[in-house]
Design a protein around this motif. Structure first.
Motif, PDB file in Angstrom:
ATOM      1  N   PHE A   1       0.599  -1.225   0.045  1.00 46.29           N
ATOM      2  CA  PHE A   1       0.091  -0.192   0.070  1.00 46.29           C
ATOM      3  C   PHE A   1       0.931   1.290  -0.029  1.00 46.29           C
ATOM      4  O   PHE A   1       0.890   1.958  -0.726  1.00 46.29           O
ATOM      5  N   LEU A   2       1.932   1.180   0.749  1.00 43.05           N
ATOM      6  CA  LEU A   2       2.647   2.340   0.898  1.00 43.05           C
ATOM      7  C   LEU A   2       3.561   2.593  -0.385  1.00 43.05           C
ATOM      8  O   LEU A   2       3.852   3.811  -0.652  1.00 43.05           O
ATOM      9  N   ALA A   3       3.839   1.530  -0.914  1.00 41.67           N
ATOM     10  CA  ALA A   3       4.757   1.573  -2.124  1.00 41.67           C
ATOM     11  C   ALA A   3       3.949   2.160  -3.488  1.00 41.67           C
ATOM     12  O   ALA A   3       4.446   2.810  -3.980  1.00 41.67           O
ATOM     13  N   LEU A   4       2.396   2.135  -3.283  1.00 42.55           N
ATOM     14  CA  LEU A   4       1.822   2.637  -4.288  1.00 42.55           C
ATOM     15  C   LEU A   4       1.115   4.081  -4.200  1.00 42.55           C
ATOM     16  O   LEU A   4       0.518   4.966  -4.896  1.00 42.55           O
ATOM     17  N   VAL A   5       1.520   4.452  -2.757  1.00 40.21           N
ATOM     18  CA  VAL A   5       1.084   6.025  -2.477  1.00 40.21           C
ATOM     19  C   VAL A   5       1.988   6.943  -3.101  1.00 40.21           C
ATOM     20  O   VAL A   5       3.350   6.828  -3.015  1.00 40.21           O
ATOM     21  N   PRO A   6       1.657   7.929  -3.763  1.00 47.60           N
ATOM     22  CA  PRO A   6       2.406   9.007  -4.470  1.00 47.60           C
ATOM     23  C   PRO A   6       3.253   9.694  -3.603  1.00 47.60           C
ATOM     24  O   PRO A   6       2.652  10.091  -2.296  1.00 47.60           O
ATOM     25  N   GLY A   7       4.259  10.081  -3.856  1.00 47.79           N
ATOM     26  CA  GLY A   7       5.158  10.631  -2.860  1.00 47.79           C
ATOM     27  C   GLY A   7       5.141  12.420  -3.008  1.00 47.79           C
ATOM     28  O   GLY A   7       5.642  13.196  -2.316  1.00 47.79           O
TER      29      GLY A   7
END
Length: 352
Positions: free
Chosen positions: A258-264
């Motif tokens: 999930f965190l990997a897919l969150v935009p930065g």
């Protein structure tokens, strides 16, 4: 001159504002609201049950891990203790009372008592976060905090006598996720945001959805609520610790994806990340009211079109509840200053 008037607490809050974490909190709260909206649609729909299990496997763990990460600096200083009271205790008392009166109306139960020891619906998270943050200095001084927190969670599943006071089962069973957040550093989040992890995250979620579809008729979703002991779920005692470890492992994988897919980068919803507590506390009234008002009654709502419509409405409503105008109106309830209730801190002498 304006820079001189900025307090240390304000500078700290500004420094902590990170687009990635605000995006993560917003997306997590949307999943929380959508998951709650799906609850009445699970009966008779294996697909909705599978989606529900998948979301519940990681949405609160993700929220709690991020909460733990931002609690690393809690040191029980007077200023932070004051914010603990104004940001958690006061909202808990207000919303616990409000949800009790709202439930009296929706459930036609005029005799339901107001009990600050028995958190109602969503308010358990405020109690849990209060307890977790108070114990933060202790966990930061333990050599292996995450394994110890896992042991505590496993023992909680063996202890039905804990009861419902302050929802301590949830406090203890969700504890490892908070302690994990305390143990994380910025480089750990950079690891899960690498391109290779992002490429793997989608397929992992697809496999997890297939697994959830297979598990849906075979496992109770109550295991993911972490609010009951194994005996209370009608399972043998040994299954409690085993399910705790399995759930923790699965949740960590999904939280990482999930965190990997969150935009930065900053997006249109980044500003909403600062208002997720408002969305969390307020959306429950709408979800609870929708059941009482018969919104789930029509047959089409339980079909694919209805599930999509319910999901969209839940996402839009919780988005609106996180918006700055709502925060400005309700700040005195959710984030009150209450300077009148606390003694002023004496200025500390500056050493040469």
């Amino acid at each position: 001159m304006h820079e001189v008037t900025v307090t240390a607490a304000t500078r700290e809050r500004i420094a902590e504002r990170d687009a990635f974490f605000d995006n993560a909190k917003y997306l997590a709260i949307v999943l929380v609201a959508v998951g709650h909206a799906w609850e009445p649609l699970r009966d008779g729909s294996r697909a909705v049950s599978a989606l529900y299990l998948l979301v519940y496997a990681f949405h609160m763990p993700a929220f709690i891990v991020v909460s733990g990460y931002f609690s690393r600096n809690f040191d029980a200083s007077p200023g932070r203790l004051r914010r603990l009271v104004t940001g958690l205790v006061v909202p808990y008392v207000v919303f616990e009372t409000a949800y009790t009166f709202f439930t009296r109306w929706t459930d036609h139960a005029p005799d339901r008592p107001v009990s600050l020891l028995d958190p109602l619906y969503l308010t358990w998270f405020l109690v849990a976060l209060f307890v977790w943050r108070l114990t933060t200095p202790l966990w930061q001084r333990i050599r292996h905090p995450v394994p110890l927190a896992l042991v505590v969670a496993m023992l909680a599943t063996l202890t039905p006598s804990i009861g419902d006071d302050l929802d301590l089962q949830r406090v203890l069973q969700f504890l490892p996720y908070f302690v994990l957040g305390l143990s994380l550093r910025p480089e750990h989040f950079r690891l899960v945001r690498r391109r290779t992890v992002r490429l793997v995250a989608g397929p992992v979620f697809a496999v997890a959805l297939v697994a959830a579809y297979w598990v849906a008729p075979r496992m109770s979703a109550a295991w993911l609520y972490h609010r009951d002991s194994a005996r209370e779920l009608g399972a043998p005692a040994w299954s409690g610790p085993v399910m705790t470890l399995l759930a923790f492992g699965c949740s960590l994988v999904l939280v990482g994806c999930f965190l990997a897919l969150v935009p930065g980068r900053r997006t249109w919803f980044t500003v909403l990340g600062a208002g997720t507590l408002y969305g969390y506390l307020l959306h429950g009234f709408l979800v609870q009211g929708a059941r009482s008002w018969g919104w789930y009654g029509p047959a089409w709502v339980h079909g694919p079109l209805g599930v999509g419509a319910v999901s969209l409405v839940a996402a839009v409503l919780v988005t609106a509840l996180c918006a700055p105008p709502v925060r400005r109106v309700l700040r005195y309830v959710v984030e009150p200053e209450m300077r009148w209730a606390f003694r002023r801190e004496a200025a500390r002498p500056v050493r040469a």
